[in-house]
Design a protein around this motif. Structure first.
Motif, PDB file in Angstrom:
ATOM      1  N   ILE A 170      -2.139  12.185  -1.316  1.00  0.00           N
ATOM      2  CA  ILE A 170      -1.400  10.984  -0.920  1.00  0.00           C
ATOM      3  C   ILE A 170      -0.006  11.038  -1.538  1.00  0.00           C
ATOM      4  N   PRO A 171       1.052  10.819  -0.775  1.00  0.00           N
ATOM      5  CA  PRO A 171       2.408  10.883  -1.329  1.00  0.00           C
ATOM      6  C   PRO A 171       2.642   9.822  -2.409  1.00  0.00           C
ATOM      7  N   HIS A 172       3.368  10.197  -3.436  1.00  0.00           N
ATOM      8  CA  HIS A 172       3.839   9.267  -4.463  1.00  0.00           C
ATOM      9  C   HIS A 172       5.286   8.913  -4.169  1.00  0.00           C
ATOM     10  N   GLN A 173       5.604   7.625  -4.247  1.00  0.00           N
ATOM     11  CA  GLN A 173       6.997   7.197  -4.119  1.00  0.00           C
ATOM     12  C   GLN A 173       7.252   6.051  -5.083  1.00  0.00           C
ATOM     13  N   ASP A 174       8.415   6.107  -5.725  1.00  0.00           N
ATOM     14  CA  ASP A 174       8.906   5.025  -6.581  1.00  0.00           C
ATOM     15  C   ASP A 174       9.921   4.242  -5.753  1.00  0.00           C
ATOM     16  N   LEU A 175       9.632   2.988  -5.469  1.00  0.00           N
ATOM     17  CA  LEU A 175      10.475   2.200  -4.579  1.00  0.00           C
ATOM     18  C   LEU A 175      11.883   1.996  -5.133  1.00  0.00           C
ATOM     19  N   THR A 176      12.073   2.155  -6.425  1.00  0.00           N
ATOM     20  CA  THR A 176      13.410   2.021  -6.994  1.00  0.00           C
ATOM     21  C   THR A 176      14.187   3.339  -6.963  1.00  0.00           C
ATOM     22  N   ALA A 177      13.517   4.440  -6.584  1.00  0.00           N
ATOM     23  CA  ALA A 177      14.174   5.763  -6.509  1.00  0.00           C
ATOM     24  C   ALA A 177      13.395   6.615  -5.525  1.00  0.00           C
ATOM     25  N   LEU A 178      13.512   6.295  -4.252  1.00  0.00           N
ATOM     26  CA  LEU A 178      12.722   6.962  -3.225  1.00  0.00           C
ATOM     27  C   LEU A 178      13.151   8.410  -3.037  1.00  0.00           C
ATOM     28  N   ASP A 179      12.180   9.280  -2.915  1.00  0.00           N
ATOM     29  CA  ASP A 179      12.437  10.685  -2.626  1.00  0.00           C
ATOM     30  C   ASP A 179      12.380  10.888  -1.116  1.00  0.00           C
ATOM     31  N   LEU A 180      13.288  10.205  -0.425  1.00  0.00           N
ATOM     32  CA  LEU A 180      13.334  10.217   1.031  1.00  0.00           C
ATOM     33  C   LEU A 180      14.789  10.302   1.480  1.00  0.00           C
ATOM     34  N   PRO A 181      15.056  10.928   2.630  1.00  0.00           N
ATOM     35  CA  PRO A 181      16.443  11.041   3.101  1.00  0.00           C
ATOM     36  C   PRO A 181      16.994   9.699   3.544  1.00  0.00           C
ATOM     37  N   SER A 182      18.294   9.565   3.515  1.00  0.00           N
ATOM     38  CA  SER A 182      18.964   8.328   3.906  1.00  0.00           C
ATOM     39  C   SER A 182      19.007   8.182   5.428  1.00  0.00           C
ATOM     40  N   GLY A 183      18.953   6.933   5.888  1.00  0.00           N
ATOM     41  CA  GLY A 183      19.204   6.621   7.290  1.00  0.00           C
ATOM     42  C   GLY A 183      18.221   7.206   8.277  1.00  0.00           C
ATOM     43  N   ARG A 184      16.929   7.273   7.923  1.00  0.00           N
ATOM     44  CA  ARG A 184      15.981   7.933   8.812  1.00  0.00           C
ATOM     45  C   ARG A 184      14.916   7.025   9.410  1.00  0.00           C
ATOM     46  N   PHE A 185      14.672   5.872   8.823  1.00  0.00           N
ATOM     47  CA  PHE A 185      13.556   5.045   9.274  1.00  0.00           C
ATOM     48  C   PHE A 185      14.027   3.871  10.123  1.00  0.00           C
ATOM     49  N   ASP A 186      13.238   3.563  11.145  1.00  0.00           N
ATOM     50  CA  ASP A 186      13.488   2.388  11.967  1.00  0.00           C
ATOM     51  C   ASP A 186      13.007   1.118  11.284  1.00  0.00           C
ATOM     52  N   LEU A 187      11.977   1.256  10.457  1.00  0.00           N
ATOM     53  CA  LEU A 187      11.359   0.088   9.850  1.00  0.00           C
ATOM     54  C   LEU A 187      10.747   0.472   8.508  1.00  0.00           C
ATOM     55  N   VAL A 188      10.909  -0.392   7.531  1.00  0.00           N
ATOM     56  CA  VAL A 188      10.222  -0.277   6.248  1.00  0.00           C
ATOM     57  C   VAL A 188       9.430  -1.554   6.049  1.00  0.00           C
ATOM     58  N   THR A 189       8.179  -1.416   5.636  1.00  0.00           N
ATOM     59  CA  THR A 189       7.360  -2.586   5.373  1.00  0.00           C
ATOM     60  C   THR A 189       6.805  -2.530   3.957  1.00  0.00           C
ATOM     61  N   THR A 190       6.934  -3.644   3.237  1.00  0.00           N
ATOM     62  CA  THR A 190       6.392  -3.767   1.881  1.00  0.00           C
ATOM     63  C   THR A 190       5.553  -5.035   1.831  1.00  0.00           C
ATOM     64  N   ASN A 191       4.288  -4.898   1.504  1.00  0.00           N
ATOM     65  CA  ASN A 191       3.381  -6.029   1.483  1.00  0.00           C
ATOM     66  C   ASN A 191       2.880  -6.277   0.067  1.00  0.00           C
ATOM     67  N   GLU A 192       3.336  -7.397  -0.524  1.00  0.00           N
ATOM     68  CA  GLU A 192       2.945  -7.769  -1.887  1.00  0.00           C
ATOM     69  C   GLU A 192       3.272  -6.641  -2.871  1.00  0.00           C
ATOM     70  N   VAL A 193       4.487  -6.117  -2.756  1.00  0.00           N
ATOM     71  CA  VAL A 193       4.936  -5.015  -3.605  1.00  0.00           C
ATOM     72  C   VAL A 193       6.189  -5.380  -4.391  1.00  0.00           C
ATOM     73  N   LEU A 194       7.137  -6.070  -3.772  1.00  0.00           N
ATOM     74  CA  LEU A 194       8.435  -6.307  -4.405  1.00  0.00           C
ATOM     75  C   LEU A 194       8.310  -7.036  -5.736  1.00  0.00           C
ATOM     76  N   GLU A 195       7.292  -7.879  -5.895  1.00  0.00           N
ATOM     77  CA  GLU A 195       7.114  -8.589  -7.163  1.00  0.00           C
ATOM     78  C   GLU A 195       6.684  -7.667  -8.297  1.00  0.00           C
ATOM     79  N   HIS A 196       6.261  -6.439  -7.959  1.00  0.00           N
ATOM     80  CA  HIS A 196       5.738  -5.524  -8.972  1.00  0.00           C
ATOM     81  C   HIS A 196       6.739  -4.457  -9.402  1.00  0.00           C
ATOM     82  N   VAL A 197       7.921  -4.414  -8.791  1.00  0.00           N
ATOM     83  CA  VAL A 197       8.899  -3.400  -9.183  1.00  0.00           C
ATOM     84  C   VAL A 197       9.742  -3.940 -10.336  1.00  0.00           C
ATOM     85  N   PRO A 198      10.070  -3.112 -11.331  1.00  0.00           N
ATOM     86  CA  PRO A 198      10.824  -3.602 -12.478  1.00  0.00           C
ATOM     87  C   PRO A 198      12.284  -3.906 -12.179  1.00  0.00           C
TER      88      PRO A 198
END
Length: 308
Positions: A170-198
């Motif tokens: 399963i891929p690991h990603q840190d939402l504050t420092a994503l290992d993903l290219p810029s400008g590639r996704f049509d949609l990002v969804t976060t469900n009950e996650v933003l409250e948990h990022v520092p």
């Protein structure tokens, strides 16, 4: 009913309540408010919400929500993304927390609200071409999305090397420092996650960065809808967690024993912060649908929507 005398478009308005920001707009469906509760409103500020809520006091009437929930339990509903009919026998309702309840097929009320807005945002687009990133990979929500959108990428967060190794493949990603290219996704969804990022602002910047111009964020988080600023409970200082209040933990599907620490429960200023992070538009959508099976004890589900 809380909203008499109105016709609404059942998940047919554009997600941000304006002409931009969706990939397509489905046909309008008129709902008779004397029969079903259907709400889809967009708010850009606490002031706008407070004014609307004052003229719609039913949103704070828990008995109205309970009555609607009982009708859903008796009649069933149509799952918003797949169109699947859910029968009353498939719905569980352990308590009156309707936002987290009315679960069926592993999806609760708030998740169906998100799916409904995703359905509206992607309607008319070839599913093979829609690129979606989600901050979850092992949940029923993620499995459903992966089965519909071939270019869906779900990831989980591993807080150290041991946790990341346990996640494999399963891929690991840190939402504050994503290992993903810029400008590639049509949609990002976060469900009950933003409250948990520092660092909420860093997370918003990263979400905006990986979205295409015009791309959307659609998701939920616990929300202080009566306050401009939220509730900061912890901070990360020099790599160490500093608790400002009694620690609060929520469930974590990849760490059910430990859970996830709450750093900040946002207020309305998340919209200003989203625009500062690179989004052109941001709003809180207040949505409820008796026909699609999502409500809360305050009638509607707040969904954080932002356009790159």
């Amino acid at each position: 009913m809380p909203y008499p005398g109105r016709h609404v478009r059942a998940i047919a308005r554009r997600v941000l309540g304006r002409s931009g920001g969706v990939l397509a707009e489905p046909d309008a469906v008129e709902i008779n408010p004397a029969v079903l509760v259907e709400v889809n409103e967009s708010f850009g500020s606490l002031e706008a919400w407070s004014g609307w809520a004052a003229s719609h006091p039913g949103v704070y009437d828990a008995s109205e929500a309970a009555t609607t929930a009982e009708r859903i339990l008796q009649a069933g509903f149509q799952e918003p993304l797949t169109g699947r009919v859910v029968t009353p026998q498939e719905i569980s309702a352990p308590d009156a927390n309707w936002r987290e309840g009315l679960a069926a097929n592993g999806l609760n009320s708030r998740l169906r609200a998100v799916l409904a807005l995703i359905a509206g945002a992607t309607a008319g687009q070839p599913v093979q071409e829609v690129r979606i990133f989600a901050t979850e990979a092992v949940t029923p929500f993620a499995l459903l999305m992966r089965g519909i959108f071939p270019r869906f990428l779900g990831a989980e967060y591993g807080f150290d090397a041991t946790a990341r190794e346990a996640l494999f493949p399963i891929p690991h990603q840190d939402l504050t420092a994503l290992d993903l290219p810029s400008g590639r996704f049509d949609l990002v969804t976060t469900n009950e996650v933003l409250e948990h990022v520092p660092d909420l602002d860093a997370a918003l910047r990263e979400i905006a960065r990986v979205l295409k111009p015009g791309g959307l964020h659609i998701g939920t988080h616990p929300f202080w809808f009566t306050r401009e600023t939220g509730d900061v409970r912890a901070k990360l200082v020099d790599g160490q967690v500093v608790h400002l209040k009694e620690p609060e933990y929520h469930g974590n599907p990849v760490d059910p024993d430990g859970g996830s620490l709450v750093f900040e429960t946002p207020g309305w200023d998340i919209l200003r912060r989203a625009r500062a992070a690179g989004f052109s538009e941001a709003s809180m959508r207040f949505v409820a649908s008796e026909s699609k099976g999502y409500i809360t004890e305050n009638t509607g589900v707040f969904v954080f929507c932002a356009q790159r």
